[in-house]
Design an enzyme around this catalytic site. Sequence first.
Site, PDB file in Angstrom:
ATOM      1  N   HIS A  19       0.838  -1.208   0.000  1.00 16.43           N
ATOM      2  CA  HIS A  19       0.000   0.000   0.000  1.00 16.43           C
ATOM      3  C   HIS A  19       0.873   1.258   0.000  1.00 16.43           C
ATOM      4  CE1 HIS A  19      -3.122  -2.605   2.320  1.00 16.43           C
ATOM      5  NE2 HIS A  19      -3.597  -2.434   1.095  1.00 16.43           N
ATOM      6  N   LYS A  43     -16.834  -6.665   6.428  1.00 15.64           N
ATOM      7  CA  LYS A  43     -15.606  -7.446   6.237  1.00 15.64           C
ATOM      8  C   LYS A  43     -14.985  -7.881   7.570  1.00 15.64           C
ATOM      9  CE  LYS A  43     -13.566  -6.335   1.759  1.00 15.64           C
ATOM     10  NZ  LYS A  43     -12.354  -5.816   1.118  1.00 15.64           N
ATOM     11  N   ARG A  92      -1.580  -6.013  -8.517  1.00 11.17           N
ATOM     12  CA  ARG A  92      -0.421  -6.839  -8.183  1.00 11.17           C
ATOM     13  C   ARG A  92      -0.173  -7.897  -9.233  1.00 11.17           C
ATOM     14  NH1 ARG A  92      -2.933  -7.700  -2.390  1.00 11.17           N
ATOM     15  NH2 ARG A  92      -4.707  -7.299  -3.728  1.00 11.17           N
ATOM     16  N   SER A 130      -2.959  -7.712   2.821  1.00 11.15           N
ATOM     17  CA  SER A 130      -3.265  -7.561   4.247  1.00 11.15           C
ATOM     18  C   SER A 130      -3.712  -8.898   4.827  1.00 11.15           C
ATOM     19  CB  SER A 130      -4.375  -6.531   4.442  1.00 11.15           C
ATOM     20  OG  SER A 130      -3.960  -5.276   3.983  1.00 11.15           O
TER      21      SER A 130
END
Length: 163
Positions: A19, A43, A92, A130
């Site tokens: 990030h 979430k 990514r 994460s």
Amino acid sequence: MGITRAVYPGSFDPLTFGHLDVIRRASNLFEEVIVGVASNDAKAPMFSTEERIAMIEEETRDMANISVRKIEGLLVSFAREEKAMVVIRGLRAVSDFEFEFQMALMNRSLEPRLETVFLTPKEDYTYLSSRIVKEVAQLGGDVTKFVPKAVVERLRSKCVRAK
Ligand code: ADP
């Protein structure tokens, strides 16, 4: 034309070097960048919105054009209110593409003036997420290579408390 203000939305649960790499690249490209922290309780994040905001603020102090805010509701509404014309997302690998492409087109259909810009991190961070950092930390692994020192400490205290 006014200044180019971009918003980089995400969960940042927690902030990783991936990030931060994207934030730094965006900071060099745009006049102002707002890191938008999604307050998505659905979430079930490990860190509260306030904790996630604090982590990003601590690590971006050296970048004058970065600010951090909470996003409630739709990203396009947030961008409109903040007068941001650009959404930044990190790509990514190919696996990110399908979801990101779908979201970019949905956001465009909701707000045609908003452009999504994809930035790719340094190769060292392309496998970082994460979710994987949390998994490693919860199992007692060393995450110092993946997240800033202050985040390592916060992860440690969360994981100790959870045991
Ligand atoms: P979300 O929950 O919306 O996926 P994340 O916090 O996981 O939010 O990520 C926010 C954005 O940052 C997404 O565009 C994601 O692809 C990107 N991102 C996450 N990890 C990395 C990384 N290691 N390198 C580059 N971009 C990343």
